[in-house]
Design a protein around this motif. Sequence first.
Motif, PDB file in Angstrom:
ATOM      1  N   GLN A   1       1.004  -1.278  -0.146  1.00 49.84           N
ATOM      2  CA  GLN A   1      -0.184  -0.383   0.098  1.00 49.84           C
ATOM      3  C   GLN A   1       1.024   1.200   0.143  1.00 49.84           C
ATOM      4  O   GLN A   1       0.790   2.547   0.100  1.00 49.84           O
ATOM      5  CB  GLN A   1      -0.968  -0.118   1.094  1.00 49.84           C
ATOM      6  N   LEU A   2       2.320   1.211  -0.108  1.00 47.75           N
ATOM      7  CA  LEU A   2       3.108   1.913  -0.395  1.00 47.75           C
ATOM      8  C   LEU A   2       2.719   3.493  -1.288  1.00 47.75           C
ATOM      9  O   LEU A   2       3.101   2.289  -2.194  1.00 47.75           O
ATOM     10  CB  LEU A   2       4.570   1.667  -0.173  1.00 47.75           C
ATOM     11  N   PRO A   3       2.381   4.447  -1.274  1.00 49.46           N
ATOM     12  CA  PRO A   3       1.647   4.880  -2.403  1.00 49.46           C
ATOM     13  C   PRO A   3       2.431   4.963  -3.639  1.00 49.46           C
ATOM     14  O   PRO A   3       1.292   4.698  -4.005  1.00 49.46           O
ATOM     15  CB  PRO A   3       1.590   6.890  -1.932  1.00 49.46           C
ATOM     16  N   GLU A   4       4.014   5.219  -3.825  1.00 51.97           N
ATOM     17  CA  GLU A   4       4.493   5.630  -4.584  1.00 51.97           C
ATOM     18  C   GLU A   4       4.486   4.287  -5.584  1.00 51.97           C
ATOM     19  O   GLU A   4       4.228   4.661  -6.430  1.00 51.97           O
ATOM     20  CB  GLU A   4       6.123   6.338  -4.399  1.00 51.97           C
ATOM     21  N   MET A   5       4.589   2.905  -4.844  1.00 53.28           N
ATOM     22  CA  MET A   5       4.777   1.827  -5.320  1.00 53.28           C
ATOM     23  C   MET A   5       3.856   1.278  -5.848  1.00 53.28           C
ATOM     24  O   MET A   5       3.354   0.686  -6.804  1.00 53.28           O
ATOM     25  CB  MET A   5       5.272   0.874  -4.658  1.00 53.28           C
ATOM     26  N   LEU A   6       2.005   2.032  -5.326  1.00 55.80           N
ATOM     27  CA  LEU A   6       0.642   1.314  -5.131  1.00 55.80           C
ATOM     28  C   LEU A   6       0.642   2.250  -7.046  1.00 55.80           C
ATOM     29  O   LEU A   6      -0.252   1.224  -7.898  1.00 55.80           O
ATOM     30  CB  LEU A   6       0.034   1.979  -4.141  1.00 55.80           C
ATOM     31  N   ASN A   7       0.432   3.436  -6.918  1.00 58.98           N
ATOM     32  CA  ASN A   7       0.801   4.407  -7.818  1.00 58.98           C
ATOM     33  C   ASN A   7       1.047   3.191  -8.924  1.00 58.98           C
ATOM     34  O   ASN A   7       0.322   3.914 -10.070  1.00 58.98           O
ATOM     35  CB  ASN A   7       0.439   5.760  -7.873  1.00 58.98           C
ATOM     36  N   MET A   8       2.341   3.261  -9.272  1.00 57.95           N
ATOM     37  CA  MET A   8       3.014   3.079 -10.366  1.00 57.95           C
ATOM     38  C   MET A   8       2.370   1.829 -11.017  1.00 57.95           C
ATOM     39  O   MET A   8       1.732   0.771 -12.132  1.00 57.95           O
ATOM     40  CB  MET A   8       4.663   2.218 -10.177  1.00 57.95           C
ATOM     41  N   MET A   9       1.444   0.083  -9.802  1.00 53.87           N
ATOM     42  CA  MET A   9       1.451  -1.080 -10.105  1.00 53.87           C
ATOM     43  C   MET A   9      -0.263  -0.471 -10.933  1.00 53.87           C
ATOM     44  O   MET A   9      -0.953  -1.397 -11.402  1.00 53.87           O
ATOM     45  CB  MET A   9       0.829  -1.337  -8.521  1.00 53.87           C
ATOM     46  N   GLN A  10      -0.630   0.602 -10.540  1.00 59.54           N
ATOM     47  CA  GLN A  10      -1.883   0.891 -10.743  1.00 59.54           C
ATOM     48  C   GLN A  10      -2.019   0.953 -12.337  1.00 59.54           C
ATOM     49  O   GLN A  10      -2.958   0.716 -12.670  1.00 59.54           O
ATOM     50  CB  GLN A  10      -3.166   2.097  -9.996  1.00 59.54           C
ATOM     51  N   VAL A  11      -0.757   2.141 -13.009  1.00 59.84           N
ATOM     52  CA  VAL A  11      -0.769   2.787 -13.601  1.00 59.84           C
ATOM     53  C   VAL A  11      -0.641   1.195 -14.671  1.00 59.84           C
ATOM     54  O   VAL A  11      -1.140   0.924 -15.714  1.00 59.84           O
ATOM     55  CB  VAL A  11       0.512   3.117 -14.317  1.00 59.84           C
ATOM     56  N   VAL A  12       0.048   0.569 -14.201  1.00 58.16           N
ATOM     57  CA  VAL A  12       1.019  -1.312 -14.987  1.00 58.16           C
ATOM     58  C   VAL A  12      -0.876  -1.833 -14.911  1.00 58.16           C
ATOM     59  O   VAL A  12      -0.811  -2.697 -16.239  1.00 58.16           O
ATOM     60  CB  VAL A  12       1.844  -2.076 -14.162  1.00 58.16           C
ATOM     61  N   GLN A  13      -1.502  -1.869 -14.504  1.00 54.76           N
ATOM     62  CA  GLN A  13      -2.558  -2.779 -14.603  1.00 54.76           C
ATOM     63  C   GLN A  13      -3.481  -2.411 -15.158  1.00 54.76           C
ATOM     64  O   GLN A  13      -3.641  -3.348 -16.269  1.00 54.76           O
ATOM     65  CB  GLN A  13      -3.013  -2.515 -13.115  1.00 54.76           C
ATOM     66  N   GLN A  14      -3.307  -0.582 -15.418  1.00 49.24           N
ATOM     67  CA  GLN A  14      -4.396  -0.508 -16.794  1.00 49.24           C
ATOM     68  C   GLN A  14      -3.386  -0.873 -18.042  1.00 49.24           C
ATOM     69  O   GLN A  14      -4.730  -1.141 -18.508  1.00 49.24           O
ATOM     70  CB  GLN A  14      -4.440   0.777 -16.873  1.00 49.24           C
ATOM     71  N   GLN A  15      -2.183  -0.485 -17.743  1.00 50.80           N
ATOM     72  CA  GLN A  15      -1.752  -1.471 -19.512  1.00 50.80           C
ATOM     73  C   GLN A  15      -2.315  -2.704 -19.488  1.00 50.80           C
ATOM     74  O   GLN A  15      -2.127  -2.833 -21.115  1.00 50.80           O
ATOM     75  CB  GLN A  15      -0.419  -0.888 -18.956  1.00 50.80           C
ATOM     76  N   LEU A  16      -2.258  -4.164 -19.160  1.00 57.25           N
ATOM     77  CA  LEU A  16      -2.222  -5.179 -19.126  1.00 57.25           C
ATOM     78  C   LEU A  16      -3.532  -5.095 -19.000  1.00 57.25           C
ATOM     79  O   LEU A  16      -3.749  -5.842 -19.762  1.00 57.25           O
ATOM     80  CB  LEU A  16      -1.578  -6.081 -17.295  1.00 57.25           C
ATOM     81  N   ARG A  17      -4.727  -4.499 -18.697  1.00 57.22           N
ATOM     82  CA  ARG A  17      -6.033  -4.770 -18.793  1.00 57.22           C
ATOM     83  C   ARG A  17      -6.377  -4.905 -20.660  1.00 57.22           C
ATOM     84  O   ARG A  17      -7.418  -4.993 -20.589  1.00 57.22           O
ATOM     85  CB  ARG A  17      -6.493  -4.196 -17.611  1.00 57.22           C
TER      86      ARG A  17
END
Lengths: 313, 515
Positions: B360-376
């Motif tokens: 839940q560390l904000p900077e890591m979570l933000n990046m992962m959410q962008v990756v999540q969108q890309q993979l989707r």
Amino acid sequence: VFFFFVRRLLAAVPTLLAVLTLVFVIVRIVPGDPALVILGDQATPEAAAALRERLGLDRPLWTQYVDFVTRALMGDFGTSLVTGRPILDEVAAVLPHTLDLTIASMIFGTAVGVPVGIWAALHRNRAIDVAARILSLLGLSFPVFVSGIFALLLFSLHWRLFPVIGSADLNDLPDRLHKLVLPTVTLGLIMAAYITRVTRSAMLASLSEDYIRTARAKGVPWRRVVWVHGLRNASLPIVTVVGLYVGILLGNSVLTEIVFNRPGLGKIIVGALNQRDYTMLQGLMVIYCFLIVVVNAVTDLLYGVLDPRVQAA
Amino acid sequence: MRTLRAALLGTALAVAATAVAQAQSGPTLRVGMAAQDVGRLDPHFAVSTIDRVVVAWMFNGLVRFKPGSIDPAEIEPDLAERWETSADGRTWTFHLRRGVQFHGGFGELTADDVVFSMRKAGTAATSAFAADFRAFQTVEAVDSHTVRIVLRENVPSLLGIVTNYSGGYIVSRRAAEQRGQDFVRAPIGTGPFALERVTPNQSAELTANAQYFRGAPQIGRISYRFIPSDASRDLAFQNRELDVNYGRADQTWINRTRQLPNTTVDVFEPGELAILNLNTVAPPFNDIRVRQALAHAVNRAELVRFRGQDVTREGQSLVPRGYLGFAQQPLLPHDINRARQLLAEAGHPNGLTVRVIHTQLPEMLNMMQVVQQQLRRAGITLDLQVVEHATFHQQIRQDLSPLVYYSAARFPVADIYLTQFFHGRSIVKTPTAVTNFSHCNQADAQIDAARVSTDINEQRRLWAEAQKILTENICGVPLLETLLVFARRNTVDYGYDLRGSMSLGPLITEQTRLR
């Protein structure tokens, strides 16, 4: 009074033990390893095991528990797993800051909340009452990280009246008081909002009682009716709320502490939890429980002072 | 005689006291750090950024990175004034400077302190960096100012181990033995600044070491303030209550801070490389087509645009760029259609869902959410199980996540990164585990051979080959490298050009000054 306190503290021992046991078990059930926090992300399981052994975390749980309780009873809370500093020193260093903020917020909250609540009750359903209710709702709705930052922008950056870094030198009283102003107002306003609402409803209830009508019929001046007959009878719920709120403030001012860069108990508790600092958490919980017991005892004492029937009971 | 000695001692102490008083009369540098408190200040336990930054001001190594640089080629003498090595590269002899004094009157540095420090740093119970010293056979004092290290096998960079970084810091033996457990909060080194006190949750206060062997520092004190809230720290910097401020690796933050009057934003190495580590032995990523599909779905350029051009750059291999042995790899291009096609070939025509544990560390979570969108977009759905950071670290080491987003910087030699993340010995849930989440071991031979080779060209060749094997096997998908950011008021002159710092924060030296 002394014996009353001693009795209350002794009565709190079972509660304290229950809380201790719960904390002891829960922090260990939660996933996360203090050895990993201390050694960092390049640690091998071998290194982590060596450290756990050195910290005594490899021993059976019940041995650790007995050891902890025995030492705690003798006033020895050990050292923090993460920083290696004695827990009592850590707490002693931050407790004055916490007490400063709690007491100041309580005084501010009561000094603002009670008169406003009375005023609103006396002007029930008129503009003043509506305004007080809306303002108190706003006070309750604004989280500290919004109102606090707003206060910093205005009073620190724009008017330069207060510093942004609010950690004061404890030996410098003017500095200590100066740095206490903004956090006290921010936190105190929330408390004032609560107290306003409670005072208003308690006063409304008490002002509609028969003895108030009797007092007025006897020709007692209105001011005396309100402040002596009305407020004294309305004061029990107010004291209850203040007591409860002080208990909450002691450990939960963490947002205020973070926004205003003040050390404090709440901040240490959250930090210890994040770092899985078992010993620190245990020690903090004992001290926190002790403070709650003291606050509750003081509240009960006040009940007795305000209402002799409580004392008799 | 005794009277004379006492008089001499008295004079010496008086001179030292005056020197200390003079040094401490200099200005105070106020540094704001994004953390709640320091941890253990024994340098051999300084693993977090907040601890690393401050111990670098208090301790020295036998050698050091040139201030402002993280280039191993620019390592220069520190406590050792010179050194020599045997022809086979296994015996190293270091000659110590004379007259170097420890803080707090703990006397002159001798070979005994160096031997003690290295043995301590190499022991698991007293150091977090014991694994770095695995190749050490003996460390011994030849005489009071000469230390000899004998290695079991060659290491890629011995100087890297004895530099002013991690386990390389030298502590006072007498202080460590005298203070025992208390040494973690009252450490004694030889650096330009000495620890005066730590106020929990508040600050660490350091005073200048007037007897510092390179000369008394120009700054009198350092107040290292712990301010976890980004907003409050920025306001304090803006309000001139801080001279140096830990910055956010984020373009908006950098742009905003650069607009403040009299402010400079330093962006520097080492870059933290973020990699999507894929578990190659368990479904669904045990099928290389699924891994290839994921690699095609990632859009690195978009990630860099999201985080900021000034502070990030695209990952080019499974080792961060700039590290000794880094070799750029031809990575699979961003191609959604190809990704979908590969997924269909692998038996997932309708896409697939992967349950991933993330912090839940904000900077890591933000990046992962962008990756999540890309993979989707390519039909890969990441079902993110967001947990608290300490839990994340424990659970990914228990092999509970088939995909692990991990971002790290290491000592800038390819060996460390390759060994910790892609060597068979480091596979998670094994006794020697570190952070190999992919279970890849296909490049073990190359990594091992490079480690013990004495020929730098051969090493480079082997490291390049290892990166090629691992990249082709898609053990991980490199995303982006994030640099470090600190802001300072223009009154602060570090005394060197800040291009990099292995302590992850600006080094404050005897030459740093406040104008």
